[in-house]
Design a protein around this motif. Sequence first.
Motif, short mmCIF file in Angstrom:
data_model
loop_
_atom_site.label_atom_id
_atom_site.label_comp_id
_atom_site.label_asym_id
_atom_site.label_seq_id
_atom_site.Cartn_x
_atom_site.Cartn_y
_atom_site.Cartn_z
N TRP A 49 32.36 63.11 -11.46
CA TRP A 49 33.13 63.51 -12.63
C TRP A 49 32.41 64.61 -13.41
N ALA A 50 31.10 64.51 -13.51
CA ALA A 50 30.33 65.54 -14.24
C ALA A 50 30.46 66.90 -13.55
N LEU A 51 30.45 66.90 -12.22
CA LEU A 51 30.60 68.16 -11.48
C LEU A 51 32.00 68.75 -11.69
N LEU A 52 33.02 67.89 -11.69
CA LEU A 52 34.38 68.39 -11.91
C LEU A 52 34.52 68.95 -13.32
N GLU A 53 34.01 68.23 -14.30
CA GLU A 53 34.12 68.71 -15.68
C GLU A 53 33.39 70.04 -15.86
N LYS A 54 32.25 70.18 -15.19
CA LYS A 54 31.50 71.43 -15.26
C LYS A 54 32.32 72.57 -14.65
N ARG A 55 32.97 72.30 -13.51
CA ARG A 55 33.79 73.32 -12.85
C ARG A 55 34.96 73.74 -13.75
N LEU A 56 35.62 72.79 -14.36
CA LEU A 56 36.75 73.10 -15.23
C LEU A 56 36.30 73.90 -16.45
N GLU A 57 35.14 73.55 -16.98
CA GLU A 57 34.60 74.27 -18.12
C GLU A 57 34.23 75.71 -17.75
N GLU A 58 33.54 75.87 -16.62
CA GLU A 58 33.09 77.20 -16.21
C GLU A 58 34.25 78.13 -15.90
N THR A 59 35.34 77.58 -15.36
CA THR A 59 36.50 78.40 -14.99
C THR A 59 37.58 78.40 -16.06
N ASP A 60 37.32 77.68 -17.17
CA ASP A 60 38.25 77.58 -18.28
C ASP A 60 39.65 77.17 -17.79
N THR A 61 39.70 76.08 -17.02
CA THR A 61 40.96 75.59 -16.47
C THR A 61 41.15 74.13 -16.88
N TYR A 62 42.37 73.62 -16.68
CA TYR A 62 42.68 72.27 -17.12
C TYR A 62 43.89 71.75 -16.36
N GLN A 63 44.08 70.44 -16.41
CA GLN A 63 45.20 69.78 -15.73
C GLN A 63 46.54 70.30 -16.26
N GLY A 64 47.43 70.61 -15.33
CA GLY A 64 48.77 71.03 -15.71
C GLY A 64 48.89 72.49 -16.10
N GLU A 65 47.82 73.25 -15.96
CA GLU A 65 47.84 74.66 -16.35
C GLU A 65 48.95 75.44 -15.63
N PHE A 66 49.16 75.12 -14.35
CA PHE A 66 50.18 75.81 -13.57
C PHE A 66 51.46 75.00 -13.41
N PHE A 67 51.52 73.83 -14.07
CA PHE A 67 52.70 72.98 -13.88
C PHE A 67 53.90 73.56 -14.61
N ILE A 68 55.02 73.60 -13.90
CA ILE A 68 56.27 74.08 -14.48
C ILE A 68 57.29 72.96 -14.38
N HIS A 69 57.82 72.52 -15.49
CA HIS A 69 58.82 71.45 -15.49
C HIS A 69 60.18 72.05 -15.15
N LEU A 70 60.75 71.58 -14.04
CA LEU A 70 62.03 72.11 -13.58
C LEU A 70 63.18 71.20 -14.01
N ALA A 110 47.36 68.13 -24.13
CA ALA A 110 48.65 67.46 -24.31
C ALA A 110 48.54 65.94 -24.29
N TRP A 111 47.54 65.41 -23.59
CA TRP A 111 47.40 63.95 -23.46
C TRP A 111 46.60 63.35 -24.60
N GLY A 112 46.11 64.17 -25.55
CA GLY A 112 45.56 63.62 -26.77
C GLY A 112 44.05 63.54 -26.88
N ASP A 113 43.30 64.15 -25.96
CA ASP A 113 41.85 64.21 -26.13
C ASP A 113 41.32 65.54 -25.63
N SER A 114 40.00 65.73 -25.73
CA SER A 114 39.40 67.03 -25.46
C SER A 114 38.99 67.21 -24.00
N ARG A 115 39.12 66.18 -23.17
CA ARG A 115 38.83 66.37 -21.74
C ARG A 115 39.87 67.27 -21.12
#
Length: 315
Positions: free
Chosen positions: A294-315, A4-9
Amino acid sequence: MIYAWGDSRRYNSYAGYFRRLFGERVQKLSVDAGFTCPNRDGSISEGGCTFCNNGAFTPSYCTPSKSVRQQIDEGIEFHRQRYRRASRYLVYFQSFSNTYAPLDRLQELYGEALAHPEVAGIVVGTRPDCVDERKLDFFARLARTHYVAVEYGIESTCDETLRAINRGHDFAAAERAVRSTAERGVHVGAHFILGLPGESEGMLLAQTARINALPLTTVKFHQLQIFRGTAMAAQYDADPGRFRFWSLEEYVALFAEILRRLRPDLIVERFASEAPPRYHHGPGWGLVRNEQLWALLEKRLEETDTYQGEFFIHL
């Protein structure tokens, strides 16, 4: 995948934010303008926050005996040697509370920084109880022609924790300051410490909802580090059992879960910090640089296929 923020990270990165905003690389550099803090000079307290040791994160070229211009020039040279050359710079007024002075003094210091030909803007670190209407109006005027951000040390959304660390303000004060700043069209940042005594992993995940509700532009998170010479170091020596320290792998996993709940438009400037080993008191991770974190965090997100805002719900 483009998020959503415009890049692939898988998180909304600070570097990506500035590339989108300025169209080029922008580097933040610190200066020490000689401010103090109402939590140190007796206005609120004389002991300061229990965790605070400014020397642990202040670059060697920063000293208030030098002018702001000299520190900027030396900071640019420092960053050119350590990093790729940036196109423009943001001057980060970092040490202590950088709005804790009369307005005319602030105008002088910030004007000196913005007059530098390679400076695109300023980032001002301060406390929520060290701003007022006139100072915020001044920042709003500067923000018409320059990038201006005010970064508030909030540390925790829990009032009990804020009292325990001798913060000197409650979370409501932080909410008021953030909203008053954002209403003027000024970028707002906030800093939080993860792992303060008494705060469980569940509390840290839950506080994300309160962070999401604030009109913030950027957020910084740091793991708890105990520094020598602080009140917290004495507390640790007296009762180590009150403190919880994660291994590096545990902390990365915890932050990945925080990130999944974090509002996707929030820019994540930091999620952990480094400080010279000579400052550390108690457990630490050793010599781990920010790029490795940062490399460790990116690896964790990649391995678990997760990303920022995945569980965010706009109320």
